[in-house]
Design an enzyme around this catalytic site. Structure first.
Site, PDB file in Angstrom:
ATOM      1  N   ILE A 156       0.833  -1.209   0.000  1.00  0.00           N
ATOM      2  CA  ILE A 156       0.000   0.000   0.000  1.00  0.00           C
ATOM      3  C   ILE A 156       0.870   1.262   0.000  1.00  0.00           C
ATOM      4  CG2 ILE A 156      -1.839   1.252   1.220  1.00  0.00           C
ATOM      5  CD1 ILE A 156      -2.740  -1.524   2.336  1.00  0.00           C
ATOM      6  N   THR A 234      -3.792   5.455   7.606  1.00  0.00           N
ATOM      7  CA  THR A 234      -4.727   4.414   7.159  1.00  0.00           C
ATOM      8  C   THR A 234      -4.167   3.044   7.543  1.00  0.00           C
ATOM      9  OG1 THR A 234      -3.681   4.301   4.981  1.00  0.00           O
ATOM     10  CG2 THR A 234      -5.610   5.736   5.172  1.00  0.00           C
ATOM     11  N   ARG A 236      -2.974   1.411  11.243  1.00  0.00           N
ATOM     12  CA  ARG A 236      -3.720   1.004  12.433  1.00  0.00           C
ATOM     13  C   ARG A 236      -3.571   2.121  13.467  1.00  0.00           C
ATOM     14  NH1 ARG A 236      -5.937  -2.154   9.680  1.00  0.00           N
ATOM     15  NH2 ARG A 236      -6.103  -4.425   9.881  1.00  0.00           N
ATOM     16  N   GLU A 265     -11.021   1.401  18.294  1.00  0.00           N
ATOM     17  CA  GLU A 265     -12.095   1.587  17.311  1.00  0.00           C
ATOM     18  C   GLU A 265     -13.353   0.923  17.833  1.00  0.00           C
ATOM     19  OE1 GLU A 265     -11.025   0.340  13.370  1.00  0.00           O
ATOM     20  OE2 GLU A 265      -9.307   1.685  13.308  1.00  0.00           O
ATOM     21  N   HIS A 284     -12.671   3.814   9.382  1.00  0.00           N
ATOM     22  CA  HIS A 284     -11.902   2.667   8.861  1.00  0.00           C
ATOM     23  C   HIS A 284     -12.486   2.177   7.519  1.00  0.00           C
ATOM     24  CE1 HIS A 284      -9.175  -0.883  10.250  1.00  0.00           C
ATOM     25  NE2 HIS A 284      -9.164  -0.776   8.940  1.00  0.00           N
TER      26      HIS A 284
HETATM   27  N1  LIG Z   1      -7.389   1.376   6.618  1.00  0.00           N
HETATM   28  C1  LIG Z   1      -7.685   0.225   6.034  1.00  0.00           C
HETATM   29  O1  LIG Z   1      -8.828  -0.070   5.747  1.00  0.00           O
HETATM   30  C2  LIG Z   1      -6.589  -0.720   5.708  1.00  0.00           C
HETATM   31  C3  LIG Z   1      -5.469  -0.797   6.490  1.00  0.00           C
HETATM   32  N2  LIG Z   1      -4.457  -1.648   6.172  1.00  0.00           N
HETATM   33  C4  LIG Z   1      -3.251  -1.654   7.004  1.00  0.00           C
HETATM   34  O2  LIG Z   1      -2.142  -1.430   6.152  1.00  0.00           O
HETATM   35  C5  LIG Z   1      -1.076  -2.292   6.535  1.00  0.00           C
HETATM   36  C6  LIG Z   1      -0.132  -2.485   5.385  1.00  0.00           C
HETATM   37  O3  LIG Z   1      -0.679  -3.305   4.389  1.00  0.00           O
HETATM   38  P1  LIG Z   1       0.212  -3.800   3.151  1.00  0.00           P
HETATM   39  O4  LIG Z   1       0.828  -2.636   2.479  1.00  0.00           O
HETATM   40  O5  LIG Z   1      -0.614  -4.731   2.347  1.00  0.00           O
HETATM   41  O6  LIG Z   1       1.332  -4.612   3.947  1.00  0.00           O
HETATM   42  P2  LIG Z   1       2.834  -4.911   3.489  1.00  0.00           P
HETATM   43  O7  LIG Z   1       3.289  -6.028   4.366  1.00  0.00           O
HETATM   44  O8  LIG Z   1       2.900  -5.069   2.011  1.00  0.00           O
HETATM   45  O9  LIG Z   1       3.613  -3.562   3.863  1.00  0.00           O
HETATM   46  C7  LIG Z   1       3.997  -3.210   5.146  1.00  0.00           C
HETATM   47  C8  LIG Z   1       5.402  -2.617   5.046  1.00  0.00           C
HETATM   48  O10 LIG Z   1       5.760  -2.073   6.312  1.00  0.00           O
HETATM   49  C9  LIG Z   1       7.139  -2.350   6.514  1.00  0.00           C
HETATM   50  N3  LIG Z   1       7.448  -2.254   7.935  1.00  0.00           N
HETATM   51  C10 LIG Z   1       7.179  -3.125   8.930  1.00  0.00           C
HETATM   52  N4  LIG Z   1       7.622  -2.636  10.110  1.00  0.00           N
HETATM   53  C11 LIG Z   1       8.168  -1.435   9.842  1.00  0.00           C
HETATM   54  C12 LIG Z   1       8.778  -0.438  10.647  1.00  0.00           C
HETATM   55  N5  LIG Z   1       8.947  -0.596  11.955  1.00  0.00           N
HETATM   56  N6  LIG Z   1       9.206   0.702  10.028  1.00  0.00           N
HETATM   57  C13 LIG Z   1       9.065   0.874   8.698  1.00  0.00           C
HETATM   58  N7  LIG Z   1       8.499  -0.044   7.898  1.00  0.00           N
HETATM   59  C14 LIG Z   1       8.055  -1.181   8.465  1.00  0.00           C
HETATM   60  C15 LIG Z   1       7.322  -3.749   5.936  1.00  0.00           C
HETATM   61  O11 LIG Z   1       8.679  -4.019   5.625  1.00  0.00           O
HETATM   62  C16 LIG Z   1       6.462  -3.657   4.683  1.00  0.00           C
HETATM   63  O12 LIG Z   1       7.230  -3.179   3.616  1.00  0.00           O
HETATM   64  C17 LIG Z   1      -1.810  -3.563   7.016  1.00  0.00           C
HETATM   65  O13 LIG Z   1      -1.009  -4.312   7.899  1.00  0.00           O
HETATM   66  C18 LIG Z   1      -3.029  -3.006   7.691  1.00  0.00           C
HETATM   67  O14 LIG Z   1      -2.793  -2.810   9.068  1.00  0.00           O
HETATM   68  C19 LIG Z   1      -4.548  -2.471   5.100  1.00  0.00           C
HETATM   69  C20 LIG Z   1      -5.653  -2.447   4.288  1.00  0.00           C
HETATM   70  C21 LIG Z   1      -6.781  -1.591   4.537  1.00  0.00           C
HETATM   71  O1  LIG Z   2      -7.400  -5.236   5.448  1.00  0.00           O
HETATM   72  C1  LIG Z   2      -7.176  -4.555   6.464  1.00  0.00           C
HETATM   73  O2  LIG Z   2      -6.183  -4.752   7.185  1.00  0.00           O
HETATM   74  C2  LIG Z   2      -8.113  -3.517   6.853  1.00  0.00           C
HETATM   75  O3  LIG Z   2      -7.824  -2.735   7.703  1.00  0.00           O
HETATM   76  C3  LIG Z   2      -9.426  -3.423   6.200  1.00  0.00           C
HETATM   77  O4  LIG Z   2      -9.483  -3.909   4.943  1.00  0.00           O
END
Ligand SMILES: NC(=O)C1=CN([C@@H]2O[C@H](COP(=O)(O)OP(=O)(O)OC[C@H]3O[C@@H](n4cnc5c(N)ncnc54)[C@H](O)[C@@H]3O)[C@@H](O)[C@H]2O)C=CC1
Ligand SMILES: O=C(O)C(=O)CO
Length: 326
Positions: A156, A234, A236, A265, A284
């Site tokens: 993301i 966006t 957590r 939340e 969210h």
């Molecule tokens: N607001 C919403 O509805 C949504 C929220 N999310 C949140 O977004 C997060 C990320 O999703 P993705 O991009 O798919 O995951 P991802 O695993 O592809 O990316 C997360 C990145 O954060 C990096 N990372 C981990 N710890 C770190 C730190 N201490 N400092 C810097 N970088 C660090 C990782 O190396 C990775 O590159 C999810 O875990 C979720 O919590 C995801 C989808 C929807």
């Molecule tokens: O996928 C996630 O982690 C969300 O926060 C909602 O889609």
């Protein structure tokens, strides 16, 4: 047929897929499955399809002797005791990828909305304060050409950065160990978190919530940020220290926050963030498009169907569960 419990009504495509080969029970309340019901259902289930609002802890796993799969309807899985599931041989699935663009669109929308103060502007109109075109009211900040700091350069975070190239932004990032090629393509610079905080006009959080990232932005971080900085979360809510954020917004250490996620939340109605004009909060909604939620349901169902057959889940958080012990 195996018994599957689904903790909330999700779009029908995923449910229909499950129903072809499983007995499927769906909680159809507007609010999460109550804890006592969840414990009773888990006790009988071969698989559960869970929401990020369900706490899947050791007490629940202990109460579920037949459980083979916990399939989270989310990419984030901080609501699940993954180590506890692994110890018990239970596979944990999530839904990465299909929600990347929807979430990045939303983060970008929140960044633009905060920069141009759309929440305040909408209240201004609804409250009858719009008397005439005004030369100096509700002035915001330029996004085009500004510096964006992406904290967590994964799926993301990279998609957010890609959008920023269309706005001619300078892009800084931290994290994302294997992101070099994408960073080069987008012209994004890897920097230390402190540099990112000091130099960015917009800071967008995209890290998972883990023990390492809990409270990542606290008192010291806000002091490093520009007084004009805008924070977009966006990821957590727990990645940001809420009390420090309130102080930062009240005392003008930063200009604005746009929050899709809060800790806890939903945000309690007496939380001071709700009283601040320079804080935009939505409930969210990162992945909340019709197509994306449908695709998430299909992946969550496919994870369950694979796990019930003893196959590695297509998107598995703890693949070691399937490793051959011999
Ligand atoms: N607001 C919403 O509805 C949504 C929220 N999310 C949140 O977004 C997060 C990320 O999703 P993705 O991009 O798919 O995951 P991802 O695993 O592809 O990316 C997360 C990145 O954060 C990096 N990372 C981990 N710890 C770190 C730190 N201490 N400092 C810097 N970088 C660090 C990782 O190396 C990775 O590159 C999810 O875990 C979720 O919590 C995801 C989808 C929807
Ligand atoms: O996928 C996630 O982690 C969300 O926060 C909602 O889609």
């Amino acid at each position: 047929m195996p018994r599957v419990y689904v903790t909330r009504k999700i779009p029908p495509t995923g449910l229909d897929l499950l129903r072809q080969s499983c007995d499927v029970y769906v909680w159809d309340g507007e609010l999460p499955t109550p804890r006592d019901v969840l414990l009773e259902e888990a006790a009988q289930a071969d698989a559960i399809l869970t929401m990020l609002s369900d706490r899947i802890d050791s007490a629940l796993l202990d109460a579920a002797p037949n459980l083979k799969v916990v399939s989270n309807y989310a990419v984030g899985f901080d609501n699940i005791d993954v180590a506890g599931a692994t110890e018990r041989g239970i596979a944990v699935g999530n839904t990465p990828g299909v929600l990347t663009d929807a979430t990045a669109d939303h983060a970008f929308a929140m960044m633009l909305a905060a920069a141009r103060r759309l929440g305040e502007a909408e209240r201004y109109v609804h409250q009858g304060e719009w008397k005439t075109w005004h030369p100096t009211k509700l002035l915001g900040q330029d996004v085009f050409g500004a510096t964006l700091g992406v904290v967590g350069f994964g799926r993301i975070g990279q998609a957010m950065a890609r959008r920023a190239t269309g706005f001619n932004m300078r892009i800084l990032y931290t994290g994302g160990s294997s992101a070099g090629a994408v960073a080069a393509e987008l012209g994004a610079e890897a920097v230390e978190l402190e540099t990112l905080l000091r130099e960015s006009d917009f800071i967008s959080l995209h890290v998972p919530l883990t023990p390492d990232t809990k409270g990542l932005l606290g008192v010291d971080a806000f002091k490093m940020m520009k007084e004009t900085a805008i924070l977009v979360n966006t990821a957590r809510g727990g990645v940001v220290d809420s009390a420090a954020l309130v102080t930062a917004l009240q005392e003008g250490q930063i200009a604005y926050a746009a929050l899709d996620v809060t800790d806890p939340e939903p945000i309690p109605m007496d939380n001071p963030l709700l009283t601040l004009d320079n804080c935009l909060i939505v409930p969210h909604l990162g992945s909340a498009t019709t197509t994306t939620r449908d695709r998430m349901g299909v992946i969550a169902a496919e994870n369950i169907l694979a796990g019930l057959k003893g196959e590695t889940l297509p998107f598995c958080v703890n693949p070691e569960v399937f490793e051959d012990e011999s």
